[in-house]
Motif scaffolding. Structure first.
Motif, PDB file in Angstrom:
ATOM      1  N   UNK A  85       0.821  -1.212   0.000  1.00  0.00           N
ATOM      2  CA  UNK A  85       0.000   0.000   0.000  1.00  0.00           C
ATOM      3  C   UNK A  85       0.858   1.267   0.000  1.00  0.00           C
ATOM      4  N   UNK A  86       2.045   1.173   0.580  1.00  0.00           N
ATOM      5  CA  UNK A  86       2.945   2.322   0.546  1.00  0.00           C
ATOM      6  C   UNK A  86       3.370   2.620  -0.891  1.00  0.00           C
ATOM      7  N   UNK A  87       3.601   1.568  -1.661  1.00  0.00           N
ATOM      8  CA  UNK A  87       3.952   1.761  -3.064  1.00  0.00           C
ATOM      9  C   UNK A  87       2.744   2.221  -3.876  1.00  0.00           C
ATOM     10  N   UNK A  88       1.576   1.661  -3.574  1.00  0.00           N
ATOM     11  CA  UNK A  88       0.387   1.994  -4.347  1.00  0.00           C
ATOM     12  C   UNK A  88      -0.016   3.448  -4.178  1.00  0.00           C
ATOM     13  N   UNK A  89       0.101   3.993  -2.971  1.00  0.00           N
ATOM     14  CA  UNK A  89      -0.336   5.354  -2.690  1.00  0.00           C
ATOM     15  C   UNK A  89       0.778   6.380  -2.853  1.00  0.00           C
ATOM     16  N   UNK A  90       1.926   5.968  -3.355  1.00  0.00           N
ATOM     17  CA  UNK A  90       3.026   6.912  -3.551  1.00  0.00           C
ATOM     18  C   UNK A  90       2.664   7.903  -4.652  1.00  0.00           C
ATOM     19  N   UNK A  91       3.182   9.122  -4.609  1.00  0.00           N
ATOM     20  CA  UNK A  91       2.903  10.106  -5.669  1.00  0.00           C
ATOM     21  C   UNK A  91       3.357   9.604  -7.027  1.00  0.00           C
TER      22      UNK A  91
END
Length: 662
Positions: A85-91
């Motif tokens: 999720x950290x990668x998915x929501x990254x700018x």
């Protein structure tokens, strides 16, 4: 990317590698923990190559090699989910589209592991459906999840029952298939919005963008594909469901009945929502069509022609035709369906017929009159009085000037192999429903080696039917050097009825000097009409849609008119209902013209008895309102059979008369 290639191969259910990977032992928790460590280090260093590799590894591990049974495993799963999720929501400026796609594939592959339970999956779907338009990552994740669920429903295969891992996937798939009404409503809203936006682009985009748009349709979005899969899954199970012939117990029949009723309830709910969404899309289509007609765009005609192709890419083309066809099946022709769907069907018939008429008026015949109102008035002024009266009476509809394609108009071709071989046998039956007679046209190359190598035609479904004609032989100078009877027909052969059977048998052996043309066999085209000029290329999409809606609406109206089906109690009491016992009821006409039962009998003189064998009619003044005085009602002599049934229903036995003792 060897691991990525392995994952793609494993995704195919037909390859041996899928079964091999599915039977491997689960990976241990410390191995997955090491994978997470590598991912964290790559994210800190910004190493996109390693990140993509680890994302592919996650996909393989989640799909085949991991089972969150212990608490430690669940902790590792939560850690993996946070990284994804950290990668998915990254700018967008920090993550490329390829990595975002791999993240979505990893989450979708580990859906049953990262989100165990129906509530967690529903919360995830609600998040991606409601917030997907605001975030590109969530939007892509929504598309991947819904596409995978749609493919599972279409394949109708959720894994092996012997594999616990696949059994859990099957349960999750069933849960996702039976989404609650709130999630299904969100998906339908997205589909309606996408359809309206697609239709609106026909008016708003530039000429070049419109041409590019035409080249991309009719591709369906992920939400639309999911709705199509759900609709097809429900309709196919309802229409194709068959009772278990080996189990005729009451519990089995009751279970099948409950299953059918549950499916019909689900179909009714889904059909109601789809028809409501189609109503909004058709309203938008009518507005865009009207705006294009009265616009001054240079490529207006091309846009109006392309509008039909664009419409097929919306829910009107992907969902509505299948739904209309399926609702005509006897299993779905019920009073409940008709009562619930009739108002929406009428509205859709109006929208489709009006829009089809708008598009039809843009043909060259009408364009000159529509482009110049003054010219139209001048043309009307030049008409003779009789022609002017005829024009005022005529109201051309969307079917005016269109040729409705007849079923089987193109005909069906029946033919042997060319050339026929030794001991060759051929038999085929052609049935065209509703045809009064069939017309057969033979190929001019028809031939066989000898006249007893013949074709026999029967007017019926088999060779026991009436023989129509038989043909065989050739006139090419080989074999028999002659033909059977008058030879292979050059004109049409008429066969009465709607069914014809062809039976051909090659009884002789091919001689060494016989060429292929003397053993060509036969070819015949069967049509339901004498001329092939009636063959039509089909109807415009909206016209076809309007006709389909009209047919379904008429069918539903017939169901509403006929009312509920006759119950078993009504069938049992048919003799009682047909008797003249019910004619004792007196009726009166109220002030508003409604006929209602009278509280007091009519003053008209009635016979004291009514004969059951003769038709009884009341006097003409029986409907006159009563004046207030009473008289004795006639006594009706009922047959003994009816009296016995009345006593059985009432539970009262026949009275026994005993002589009085003085």
């Amino acid at each position: 990317m060897c691991i990525h290639q392995l994952n793609l191969l494993a995704a195919s259910n037909n390859l041996p590698i899928t079964n091999f990977l599915g039977k491997q032992h689960p990976i241990e928790a410390h191995h997955l923990s090491s994978i997470c460590d590598i991912m964290e280090k790559a994210m800190v260093n910004g190493d996109t190559c390693i990140i993509r590799c680890i994302l592919v590894v996650f996909q393989v591990v989640f799909k085949f090699f991991f089972s969150p049974q212990t608490e430690r495993n669940r902790d590792i799963v939560r850690r993996s989910g946070l990284l994804l999720w950290q990668l998915l929501m990254a700018p967008r400026d920090q993550i490329c589209s390829e990595i975002q796609k791999e993240v979505c594939l990893a989450i979708s592959s580990g859906l049953n592991i990262l989100y165990p339970g129906e509530a967690e999956i529903n919360n995830l779907l609600k998040l991606v459906l409601t917030e997907g338009e605001r975030n590109s990552g969530l939007s892509q994740l929504r598309d991947v999840i819904l596409t995978n669920l749609a493919e599972q429903l279409q394949n109708n295969r959720f894994g092996s029952e012997d594999d616990d891992h696949y059994t859990f996937i099957m349960c999750v798939s069933v849960i996702c298939f039976r989404l609650n009404d709130e999630l299904l409503h969100y998906i339908l809203k997205i589909v309606v919005r996408e359809s309206c936006v697609l239709i609106t682009k026909c008016q708003t985009v530039s000429k070049d963008d419109f041409q590019r748009l035409l080249s991309t349709v009719p591709a369906a979005s992920s939400c639309l594909r999911y709705l199509m899969a759900v609709q097809n899954h429900l309709l196919s199970n309802t229409i194709l469901i068959k009772p278990d012939e080996n189990d005729d117990s009451d519990s089995s029949l009751q279970g099948e009945t409950l299953k059918v009723q549950e499916l019909k309830t689900s179909i009714l709910s889904l059909a109601t929502q789809i028809l409501t969404g189609c109503d909004e899309v058709l309203e938008m289509l009518q507005q865009v069509t009207t705006a294009l007609i009265y616009s001054d765009i240079s490529d207006r005609e091309q846009r109006l022609k392309g509008l039909e192709q664009i419409t097929k890419a919306t829910m009107l083309g992907h969902l509505l035709p299948v739904l209309l066809t399926s609702l005509m099946h006897p299993n779905l022709q019920t009073l409940t369906m008709a009562d619930a769907l009739m108002p929406q069907l009428v509205q859709l018939v109006l929208y489709t017929s009006q829009t089809a008429l708008l598009l039809k008026t843009q043909s060259p015949v009408f364009s000159e009159l529509n482009s110049s109102p003054s010219g139209a008035s001048e043309q009307k002024g030049k008409l003779l009085p009789d022609e002017r009266m005829l024009e005022e009476k005529e109201e051309p509809g969307f079917l005016t000037g269109l040729k409705i394609p007849a079923p089987w108009a193109a005909g069906k071709t029946v033919e042997t192999v060319h050339p026929v071989r030794d001991n060759y046998k051929f038999k085929e039956t052609v049935h065209i429903p509703g045809a009064r007679c069939l017309y057969l046209r033979f190929d001019n190359r028809c031939s066989s080696q000898y006249d007893y190598d013949k074709l026999v035609i029967y007017a019926g479904p088999n060779t026991n039917s009436r023989k129509v004609a038989e043909y065989g032989g050739n006139t090419l100078g080989y074999g028999s050097r002659s033909v059977l009877g008058t030879g292979w027909p050059k004109d049409l052969v008429k066969v009465e009825g709607d069914t014809v059977t062809f039976s051909f048998e090659m009884r002789s052996g091919r001689e060494h000097n016989t060429p292929d043309k003397a053993m060509w066999g036969f070819a015949c085209t069967v049509r339901a009409q004498e001329s092939s000029e009636d063959v039509s290329g089909g109807l415009p999409f909206l016209v076809d849609l309007a006709l389909g809606l009209s047919v379904l609406a008429c069918s539903m109206l017939r169901i509403l008119y006929n009312g509920p089906e006759i119950t078993k109690d009504e069938e049992t009491c048919q003799e009682l209902l047909r008797s003249k016992l019910l004619q004792r009821c007196q009726w009166q006409v109220e002030a508003n013209g409604v006929i209602s039962p009278a509280l007091t009998p009519s003053p008209s003189p009635l016979p004291l008895t009514i004969d059951e064998d003769r038709e009884f009619t009341y006097p003409s003044d029986v409907l006159v309102p009563p004046v207030g005085h009473y008289f004795d009602l006639p006594r009706i002599r009922l047959p003994p059979g009816i009296m016995i049934k009345l006593r059985e229903i009432s539970g009262r036995a026949r009275p026994q008369f005993r002589p009085s003792i003085k």
